[in-house]
Structure formats: structure tokens, C-alpha cells
Design an enzyme around this catalytic site. Structure first.
Site, PDB file in Angstrom:
ATOM      1  N   LYS A 232       0.815  -1.220   0.000  1.00  0.00           N
ATOM      2  CA  LYS A 232       0.000   0.000   0.000  1.00  0.00           C
ATOM      3  C   LYS A 232       0.847   1.269   0.000  1.00  0.00           C
ATOM      4  O   LYS A 232       2.026   1.257   0.314  1.00  0.00           O
ATOM      5  CB  LYS A 232      -1.009  -0.056   1.142  1.00  0.00           C
ATOM      6  CG  LYS A 232      -2.131  -1.054   0.766  1.00  0.00           C
ATOM      7  CD  LYS A 232      -3.276  -1.079   1.698  1.00  0.00           C
ATOM      8  CE  LYS A 232      -4.339  -2.054   1.143  1.00  0.00           C
ATOM      9  NZ  LYS A 232      -5.260  -2.502   2.163  1.00  0.00           N
ATOM     10  N   ARG A 266      -3.264 -10.032   5.534  1.00  0.00           N
ATOM     11  CA  ARG A 266      -3.731 -10.132   4.141  1.00  0.00           C
ATOM     12  C   ARG A 266      -2.601  -9.670   3.232  1.00  0.00           C
ATOM     13  O   ARG A 266      -2.177  -8.516   3.318  1.00  0.00           O
ATOM     14  CB  ARG A 266      -4.969  -9.248   3.964  1.00  0.00           C
ATOM     15  CG  ARG A 266      -5.574  -9.285   2.566  1.00  0.00           C
ATOM     16  CD  ARG A 266      -6.773  -8.341   2.492  1.00  0.00           C
ATOM     17  NE  ARG A 266      -7.441  -8.421   1.212  1.00  0.00           N
ATOM     18  CZ  ARG A 266      -7.061  -7.745   0.120  1.00  0.00           C
ATOM     19  NH1 ARG A 266      -6.038  -6.935   0.165  1.00  0.00           N
ATOM     20  NH2 ARG A 266      -7.732  -7.891  -1.010  1.00  0.00           N
TER      21      ARG A 266
HETATM   22  N1  HH2 Z   1      -7.364  -4.049   0.968  1.00  0.00           N
HETATM   23  C1  HH2 Z   1      -7.729  -4.126  -0.329  1.00  0.00           C
HETATM   24  C2  HH2 Z   1      -8.879  -4.855  -0.698  1.00  0.00           C
HETATM   25  N2  HH2 Z   1      -9.601  -5.510   0.217  1.00  0.00           N
HETATM   26  N3  HH2 Z   1      -9.985  -6.138   2.458  1.00  0.00           N
HETATM   27  C3  HH2 Z   1      -9.641  -6.069   3.744  1.00  0.00           C
HETATM   28  N4  HH2 Z   1     -10.364  -6.710   4.658  1.00  0.00           N
HETATM   29  N5  HH2 Z   1      -8.542  -5.365   4.167  1.00  0.00           N
HETATM   30  C4  HH2 Z   1      -7.755  -4.678   3.300  1.00  0.00           C
HETATM   31  O1  HH2 Z   1      -6.770  -4.020   3.740  1.00  0.00           O
HETATM   32  C5  HH2 Z   1      -8.102  -4.706   1.902  1.00  0.00           C
HETATM   33  C6  HH2 Z   1      -9.238  -5.462   1.518  1.00  0.00           C
HETATM   34  C7  HH2 Z   1      -6.912  -3.427  -1.364  1.00  0.00           C
HETATM   35  O2  HH2 Z   1      -5.928  -4.294  -1.881  1.00  0.00           O
HETATM   36  P1  HH2 Z   1      -6.095  -5.078  -3.253  1.00  0.00           P
HETATM   37  O3  HH2 Z   1      -7.211  -6.065  -3.149  1.00  0.00           O
HETATM   38  O4  HH2 Z   1      -4.811  -5.621  -3.706  1.00  0.00           O
HETATM   39  O5  HH2 Z   1      -6.438  -3.908  -4.265  1.00  0.00           O
HETATM   40  P2  HH2 Z   1      -7.722  -3.628  -5.129  1.00  0.00           P
HETATM   41  O6  HH2 Z   1      -8.805  -3.294  -4.170  1.00  0.00           O
HETATM   42  O7  HH2 Z   1      -7.306  -2.461  -5.981  1.00  0.00           O
HETATM   43  O8  HH2 Z   1      -8.055  -4.852  -5.922  1.00  0.00           O
END
Ligand code: HH2
Length: 287
Positions: A232, A266
Site C-alpha cells: 500500500k 492479508r
Molecule cells: N485491501 C484491499 C482490498 N480488500 N480487504 C480487507 N479486509 N482489508 C484490506 O486491507 C483490503 C481489503 C486493497 O488491496 P487489493 O485487493 O490488492 O487492491 P484492489 O482493491 O485495488 O483490488
């Protein structure tokens, strides 16, 4: 329409089965949740696993590397603001060739979605955890679904925009209190809730750092804590690097999170995270 879909999914659910997350948490070591983004536009790996074959390869790889849980999403949650909403049908179309097959790999699957209809579909397809980045506060059907299916739900803190003037820990605690009220009113069992401070969501980089530094404050809710700092942007504010070069920062943040009480991490980088957690635990055991 929504009610019909929810009812159908709820009717097909197994209400009495064991909760896979409680079983894993009882192991007493930090759990690793591997991220699988079946999206063209996720902030760090958009497009990499949009193809179903590549997505399933990655799911198998993450399990082989030690992932305890797979978190599958098909709409970028946009931690950094810009929004390209994905219609319901498109989200399910992306998940359909991936999620039901990934479930068969054996690790519990969590569905990362903002839409209760997608969550209901995923649960019917074998997912066993709901991950709601709006903490049950955007769509109340999410709490109803989690209650009816008696599945664990990840309640993440979120805000439309960051406000640097906020006491972020007080804000997160207030948000969780509201989410817990909603959960209780819907009939979600307290022990089925996991809290997540939502690193990078509606927070300045400094507030994301504070959320990890003071994570222990959130232990007062008596619930497991999940932290997702992987790749992030706050990492780059301290040590500039593009998303695919933030592994060191991600691991440092996750080790601090575990030291401060996180039970679930995660991450996009399962092998490296598992190794880091094992070494940290081995050293801690000798202190
Ligand atoms: N971060 C993202 C998405 N979902 N869910 C939880 N519970 N906690 C988090 O910190 C979290 C999440 C963002 O990361 P990523 O899925 O890689 O990105 P994107 O939302 O752009 O697909």
C-alpha cells in the site's frame, strides 16, 4: 430481486457446519490470507490474474506457499479513491470461472466484495467468509446475509475520504462500534466478526502508520484483528517505491501488526510473508 437472490443462496447454505476461520484461529499463530484479484485494474496487480487460468494457478501457488485463506475479489476496492464501479453481473462473470474451482483447492475462501448479491452467490459457490470493505455499513443486506449463513465476516474500517485532522484510532473505534450494532441487530454472532482497520482506506499515510502502531487499542473489542498493509501507498511515503517494489515495507508493517495483536495478515506475497512470520515467531519464542 436482491431478496430473491439472498433467499436462494441462504436456502442452499449449510448453517450448522464448523466455522473454518475459528478452527484456524485456534492454531494460535498468525494466519496468512492470500490476495487473489480477478480484476483488470487492482492497484498493485491489476490484470495479472484476470485470466481464469492464471488466477487458478496463483490460487494453487499461494496455498502451496502456506496461505491459510484465499481472499478472492473481482472489483478493485480502490483504496486510493478513483472509482470504476463494476456492475453486479460483470463481477459474478469474472468470479464464476475462478471461485468455485478455487474452493476445491481446500483452503477456506473469503469473498472480497461490496455487494451482498455477489457475497450470497460466492457463499453458495463454496466461499465461507465474507470480506466487506465497508464494514456492514454500505449495504445492510450484507449483515443479514452473514447472519443467515452464520459465516465469519470481516468488518473493515473505511471512509469516503481522508481527514488529516481526525484522531484516527477514535474514528476507527467509533466506526467499529456502529458496525457491531448493525451486526447485532441483524443477528450476526459476535464470535463471527473479524475487525480490520482498513490500511490505506480513507486515511492519510500517517494515519495508516498510526493504525498499525496503535493496533492494540482495538483489542478492547475482544475480536480477532486482520491487517492488510500489502504494497500500500503509505509504504512509499516513508520509502519511495512503486507498488511492485514494496515487499520489504509490507513485511515490516505486517510483522509490527502481528507484534501489536493482528491475528490475520492479508498479503499478495504469501511465500515471503509466511517465511517472515515464521522467523519472527521463532525468535520471539526464544526471548
Ligand atoms: N485491501 C484491499 C482490498 N480488500 N480487504 C480487507 N479486509 N482489508 C484490506 O486491507 C483490503 C481489503 C486493497 O488491496 P487489493 O485487493 O490488492 O487492491 P484492489 O482493491 O485495488 O483490488
Amino acid at each position: 430481486m436482491i431478496d430473491a437472490r439472498l433467499s436462494a443462496a441462504c436456502a442452499s447454505g449449510n448453517k450448522s457446519g464448523p466455522n473454518p476461520l475459528s478452527r484456524l484461529l485456534a492454531l494460535g499463530r498468525p494466519l496468512v490470507m492470500g490476495v487473489l484479484n480477478v480484476t483488470p485494474d487492482s492497484f498493485s496487480d491489476g490484470g495479472e490474474f484476470f485470466d481464469p487460468t492464471r488466477a487458478l494457478d496463483q490460487a494453487g501457488r499461494m496455498i502451496a506457499q502456506g496461505a491459510d485463506i484465499l481472499d478472492i475479489g473481482a472489483e478493485s476496492t480502490r483504496p486510493y479513491g478513483s472509482t470504476v464501479p463494476v456492475p453486479l453481473e460483470e463481477e459474478m462473470r469474472r468470479l464464476d470461472p475462478v471461485l468455485p474451482t478455487a474452493v476445491k483447492l481446500g483452503a477456506p475462501v473469503s469473498i472480497d466484495t461490496m455487494k451482498p448479491e455477489v457475497a450470497a452467490w460466492a457463499l453458495a459457490a463454496g466461499a465461507s467468509i465474507v470480506n466487506d470493505v465497508w464494514g456492514l455499513q454500505r449495504d445492510r443486506d450484507m449483515a443479514r446475509l452473514a447472519a443467515e449463513r452464520t459465516v465469519p465476516v470481516i468488518v473493515m474500517h473505511n471512509r469516503e475520504s481522508a481527514d488529516p485532522s481526525l484522531d484516527i484510532m477514535a474514528e476507527i473505534a467509533k466506526f467499529f462500534a456502529r458496525s457491531l450494532e448493525i451486526a447485532e441487530a441483524a443477528g450476526v454472532a459476535h464470535q463471527n466478526i473479524v475487525l480490520d482497520p482498513g490500511i490505506g482506506f480513507g486515511k492519510t499515510p500517517e494515519q495508516s502508520l498510526i493504525a498499525i502502531a496503535r493496533l492494540r487499542d482495538l483489542k478492547s473489542f475482544g475480536l480477532p484483528l486482520l491487517v492488510g498493509a500489502s504494497r500500500k501507498r503509505f509504504i512509499a511515503k516513508v520509502s519511495p517505491a512503486p507498488p511492485d517494489q514494496r515487499l520489504g515495507g509490507s513485511i515490516a508493517a505486517h510483522l509490527m501488526a502481528v507484534a501489536n495483536g493482528a491475528s490475520i495478515i492479508r498479503t499478495h506475497d504469501v511465500a515471503e510473508t509466511v517465511q517472515a512470520l515464521r522467523i519472527a515467531a521463532a525468535i520471539r519464542d526464544l526471548q
